[in-house]
Motif scaffolding. Structure first.
Motif, PDB file in Angstrom:
ATOM      1  N   GLY A 119       4.288  15.616   1.970  1.00 40.16           N
ATOM      2  CA  GLY A 119       4.527  15.205   0.590  1.00 40.16           C
ATOM      3  C   GLY A 119       5.408  13.977   0.453  1.00 40.16           C
ATOM      4  O   GLY A 119       5.622  13.485  -0.663  1.00 40.16           O
ATOM      5  N   THR A 120       5.924  13.453   1.561  1.00 45.38           N
ATOM      6  CA  THR A 120       6.739  12.238   1.523  1.00 45.38           C
ATOM      7  C   THR A 120       5.879  11.054   1.101  1.00 45.38           C
ATOM      8  O   THR A 120       4.790  10.836   1.640  1.00 45.38           O
ATOM      9  CB  THR A 120       7.366  11.961   2.898  1.00 45.38           C
ATOM     10  N   GLU A 121       6.378  10.288   0.129  1.00 48.14           N
ATOM     11  CA  GLU A 121       5.673   9.102  -0.359  1.00 48.14           C
ATOM     12  C   GLU A 121       6.264   7.860   0.304  1.00 48.14           C
ATOM     13  O   GLU A 121       7.480   7.702   0.365  1.00 48.14           O
ATOM     14  CB  GLU A 121       5.799   8.989  -1.881  1.00 48.14           C
ATOM     15  N   VAL A 122       5.372   6.986   0.800  1.00 46.25           N
ATOM     16  CA  VAL A 122       5.806   5.771   1.478  1.00 46.25           C
ATOM     17  C   VAL A 122       5.063   4.576   0.888  1.00 46.25           C
ATOM     18  O   VAL A 122       3.830   4.567   0.841  1.00 46.25           O
ATOM     19  CB  VAL A 122       5.534   5.828   2.997  1.00 46.25           C
ATOM     20  N   TRP A 123       5.829   3.580   0.435  1.00 49.00           N
ATOM     21  CA  TRP A 123       5.264   2.320  -0.032  1.00 49.00           C
ATOM     22  C   TRP A 123       5.482   1.285   1.071  1.00 49.00           C
ATOM     23  O   TRP A 123       6.625   0.989   1.429  1.00 49.00           O
ATOM     24  CB  TRP A 123       5.938   1.855  -1.313  1.00 49.00           C
ATOM     25  N   LEU A 124       4.405   0.730   1.611  1.00 48.50           N
ATOM     26  CA  LEU A 124       4.512  -0.273   2.671  1.00 48.50           C
ATOM     27  C   LEU A 124       4.426  -1.670   2.068  1.00 48.50           C
ATOM     28  O   LEU A 124       3.483  -1.968   1.322  1.00 48.50           O
ATOM     29  CB  LEU A 124       3.389  -0.097   3.691  1.00 48.50           C
ATOM     30  N   ASN A 125       5.390  -2.509   2.398  1.00 48.87           N
ATOM     31  CA  ASN A 125       5.396  -3.884   1.921  1.00 48.87           C
ATOM     32  C   ASN A 125       4.468  -4.744   2.791  1.00 48.87           C
ATOM     33  O   ASN A 125       3.945  -4.302   3.810  1.00 48.87           O
ATOM     34  CB  ASN A 125       6.821  -4.441   1.945  1.00 48.87           C
ATOM     35  N   ALA A 126       4.284  -5.998   2.373  1.00 50.54           N
ATOM     36  CA  ALA A 126       3.426  -6.922   3.100  1.00 50.54           C
ATOM     37  C   ALA A 126       3.921  -7.122   4.528  1.00 50.54           C
ATOM     38  O   ALA A 126       5.113  -7.039   4.811  1.00 50.54           O
ATOM     39  CB  ALA A 126       3.385  -8.267   2.370  1.00 50.54           C
ATOM     40  N   GLU A 127       2.979  -7.362   5.438  1.00 53.93           N
ATOM     41  CA  GLU A 127       3.257  -7.608   6.853  1.00 53.93           C
ATOM     42  C   GLU A 127       4.075  -6.474   7.468  1.00 53.93           C
ATOM     43  O   GLU A 127       5.100  -6.683   8.093  1.00 53.93           O
ATOM     44  CB  GLU A 127       3.986  -8.952   7.033  1.00 53.93           C
ATOM     45  N   SER A 128       3.592  -5.254   7.267  1.00 54.44           N
ATOM     46  CA  SER A 128       4.302  -4.068   7.759  1.00 54.44           C
ATOM     47  C   SER A 128       3.330  -3.095   8.410  1.00 54.44           C
ATOM     48  O   SER A 128       2.123  -3.115   8.138  1.00 54.44           O
ATOM     49  CB  SER A 128       5.046  -3.375   6.606  1.00 54.44           C
ATOM     50  N   ARG A 129       3.888  -2.235   9.250  1.00 51.53           N
ATOM     51  CA  ARG A 129       3.069  -1.263   9.983  1.00 51.53           C
ATOM     52  C   ARG A 129       3.818   0.059  10.071  1.00 51.53           C
ATOM     53  O   ARG A 129       5.011   0.094  10.359  1.00 51.53           O
ATOM     54  CB  ARG A 129       2.769  -1.797  11.384  1.00 51.53           C
ATOM     55  N   LEU A 130       3.105   1.169   9.840  1.00 53.40           N
ATOM     56  CA  LEU A 130       3.691   2.505   9.912  1.00 53.40           C
ATOM     57  C   LEU A 130       2.852   3.365  10.841  1.00 53.40           C
ATOM     58  O   LEU A 130       1.632   3.457  10.678  1.00 53.40           O
ATOM     59  CB  LEU A 130       3.752   3.147   8.528  1.00 53.40           C
ATOM     60  N   THR A 131       3.513   4.012  11.807  1.00 55.38           N
ATOM     61  CA  THR A 131       2.847   4.955  12.695  1.00 55.38           C
ATOM     62  C   THR A 131       3.386   6.347  12.391  1.00 55.38           C
ATOM     63  O   THR A 131       4.602   6.550  12.326  1.00 55.38           O
ATOM     64  CB  THR A 131       3.095   4.600  14.167  1.00 55.38           C
ATOM     65  N   PHE A 191       0.841  -1.187   0.000  1.00 54.71           N
ATOM     66  CA  PHE A 191       0.000   0.000   0.000  1.00 54.71           C
ATOM     67  C   PHE A 191       0.876   1.237   0.000  1.00 54.71           C
ATOM     68  O   PHE A 191       1.982   1.229   0.546  1.00 54.71           O
ATOM     69  CB  PHE A 191      -0.903   0.008   1.243  1.00 54.71           C
ATOM     70  N   LYS A 192       0.357   2.311  -0.607  1.00 54.02           N
ATOM     71  CA  LYS A 192       1.090   3.575  -0.661  1.00 54.02           C
ATOM     72  C   LYS A 192       0.352   4.644   0.134  1.00 54.02           C
ATOM     73  O   LYS A 192      -0.868   4.778   0.035  1.00 54.02           O
ATOM     74  CB  LYS A 192       1.272   4.036  -2.108  1.00 54.02           C
ATOM     75  N   VAL A 193       1.108   5.425   0.913  1.00 55.98           N
ATOM     76  CA  VAL A 193       0.545   6.552   1.635  1.00 55.98           C
ATOM     77  C   VAL A 193       1.430   7.768   1.386  1.00 55.98           C
ATOM     78  O   VAL A 193       2.664   7.658   1.376  1.00 55.98           O
ATOM     79  CB  VAL A 193       0.421   6.249   3.150  1.00 55.98           C
ATOM     80  N   VAL A 194       0.796   8.908   1.155  1.00 55.18           N
ATOM     81  CA  VAL A 194       1.502  10.181   0.990  1.00 55.18           C
ATOM     82  C   VAL A 194       1.275  10.993   2.259  1.00 55.18           C
ATOM     83  O   VAL A 194       0.138  11.358   2.573  1.00 55.18           O
ATOM     84  CB  VAL A 194       1.010  10.955  -0.249  1.00 55.18           C
ATOM     85  N   LEU A 195       2.344  11.255   2.992  1.00 53.86           N
ATOM     86  CA  LEU A 195       2.229  11.962   4.267  1.00 53.86           C
ATOM     87  C   LEU A 195       1.997  13.449   4.044  1.00 53.86           C
ATOM     88  O   LEU A 195       2.099  13.954   2.925  1.00 53.86           O
ATOM     89  CB  LEU A 195       3.495  11.720   5.101  1.00 53.86           C
ATOM     90  N   ALA A 196       1.709  14.152   5.129  1.00 52.38           N
ATOM     91  CA  ALA A 196       1.299  15.549   5.031  1.00 52.38           C
ATOM     92  C   ALA A 196       2.374  16.457   4.459  1.00 52.38           C
ATOM     93  O   ALA A 196       2.075  17.515   3.900  1.00 52.38           O
ATOM     94  CB  ALA A 196       0.866  16.064   6.403  1.00 52.38           C
TER      95      ALA A 196
END
Length: 253
Positions: free
Chosen positions: A82-94, A75-80
Motif C-alpha cells: 500500500g506504500t505510494e511512490v512518486w518517481l521523478n524524472a531520470e529516476s529508477r526504483l527496484t 510516474f506513480k506506483v503503489v507497492l504491494a
C-alpha cells in the motif's frame, strides 16, 4: 547530460519511455508489456497509464522489478503493502512485487516521494548508492541524483537516515531536511518542505535556490543542456514557482 542512469543493455524501449523490467526479463516500455505479464507479477495499470498498482493479495513467486522513468516524465506506483511512490524524472526504483517477512526494502536511483503504509513490525527501507532511510510509516522525499546532492526531507512522521558505510546516522523531525556531506555526515536544517516535494504535484518550486540548481532541474525535466555565459550568475538566488507542464519557453519567461 545523458540519460545513462536509466539505460539498460536489454532494453527494447525508446529512451523517452517509462520502462519496467520484471525479474531477469528484457526491459520493456509499459506500452509494450503484455497484460498477462503484469498480472503474473501482481500489477495493474490504470486506464491512463499513469499509475501502476501491485495487489497485496498476490501469492505468486516473489520477483524484483525495476521501474525506470526518463527525463520529461514522472510516474506513480503503489507497492504491494500500500506504500505510494512518486518517481521523478531520470529516476529508477527496484522493488519486489510483494514483501515477505522482515523489512520492506527498495532501491532508488534519482528522486522519489514516499508515502509509506504503516507497519510497525516491518520497517520500510529506501536504499541508495549513498545512504539509506528507514521508516515505519511516514511521508518523505529522497533525492540522490549525485553524491553531492543527497537529501532526505521529512513531511510527516519520523525517519532515520544513515550513510552507505553506516558511519553517520541522523533522526529527522517533520519539516527537517538532512543533507549528506561526503565524509562529514548529515547536516539538518528546518526547511519549507514544498520546495522539495512540489514536483510530485506538477510544479517547479524553489525557495532561495541558486540559479545553477534551478537550471539543473529545468535541464533534467526538459532534457536540455545548460551553459552559463556569465559564470557569476550561477550563484544568484531566487524564489521561483512554475508549472512543470508548461513549455521550456514559458517557464523561462
Amino acid at each position: 547530460a545523458s540519460t545513462s542512469l536509466i539505460a539498460d543493455s536489454t532494453t527494447t524501449a525508446d529512451a523517452d519511455e517509462i520502462t519496467l523490467r520484471i525479474g531477469d526479463a528484457t526491459t520493456l516500455s509499459l506500452e509494450q508489456l503484455a497484460e498477462g505479464d503484469l498480472q503474473r507479477s501482481g500489477a495493474t495499470l490504470d486506464e491512463g497509464g499513469e499509475e501502476m498498482t501491485y495487489a497485496g493479495t498476490h501469492v505468486g513467486e516473489v520477483v524484483h522489478n525495476t521501474l525506470s522513468v526518463p527525463r520529461r516524465k514522472d510516474f506513480k506506483v503503489v507497492l504491494a503493502d500500500g506504500t505510494e511512490v512518486w518517481l521523478n524524472a531520470e529516476s529508477r526504483l527496484t522493488y519486489p512485487n510483494r514483501f515477505t517477512d522482515g523489512e520492506r526494502r527498495v532501491k532508488l536511483q534519482g528522486e522519489a516521494y514516499f508515502k509509506v503504509a504503516v507497519d510497525r513490525q516491518h520497517p520500510f527501507v529506501v536504499e541508495t548508492d549513498y545512504m539509506q532511510t528507514e521508516v515505519l510509516g511516514t511521508e518523505f522525499n529522497v533525492r540522490t541524483y549525485t553524491a553531492d546532492d543527497c537529501h532526505v526531507t521529512l513531511v510527516k512522521g519520523g525517519v532515520r537516515v544513515s550513510d552507505a558505510a553506516r558511519r553517520h546516522v541522523a533522526e529527522l523531525r517533520p519539516g527537517q531536511d538532512a543533507r549528506l556531506e561526503p565524509d562529514a555526515g548529515f547536516v539538518l536544517t528546518q526547511v519549507d518542505t514544498e520546495a522539495y516535494t512540489a514536483w510530485k504535484d506538477g510544479l517547479f518550486y524553489f525557495d532561495q535556490a541558486t540559479l545553477a540548481d534551478i537550471m539543473r532541474e529545468l535541464g533534467r525535466w526538459y532534457d536540455a543542456d545548460v551553459t552559463f555565459e556569465a559564470s557569476a550568475d550561477k550563484n544568484f538566488r531566487m524564489r521561483f514557482l512554475a508549472d512543470r507542464r508548461g513549455s521550456l519557453e514559458q517557464v523561462l519567461d
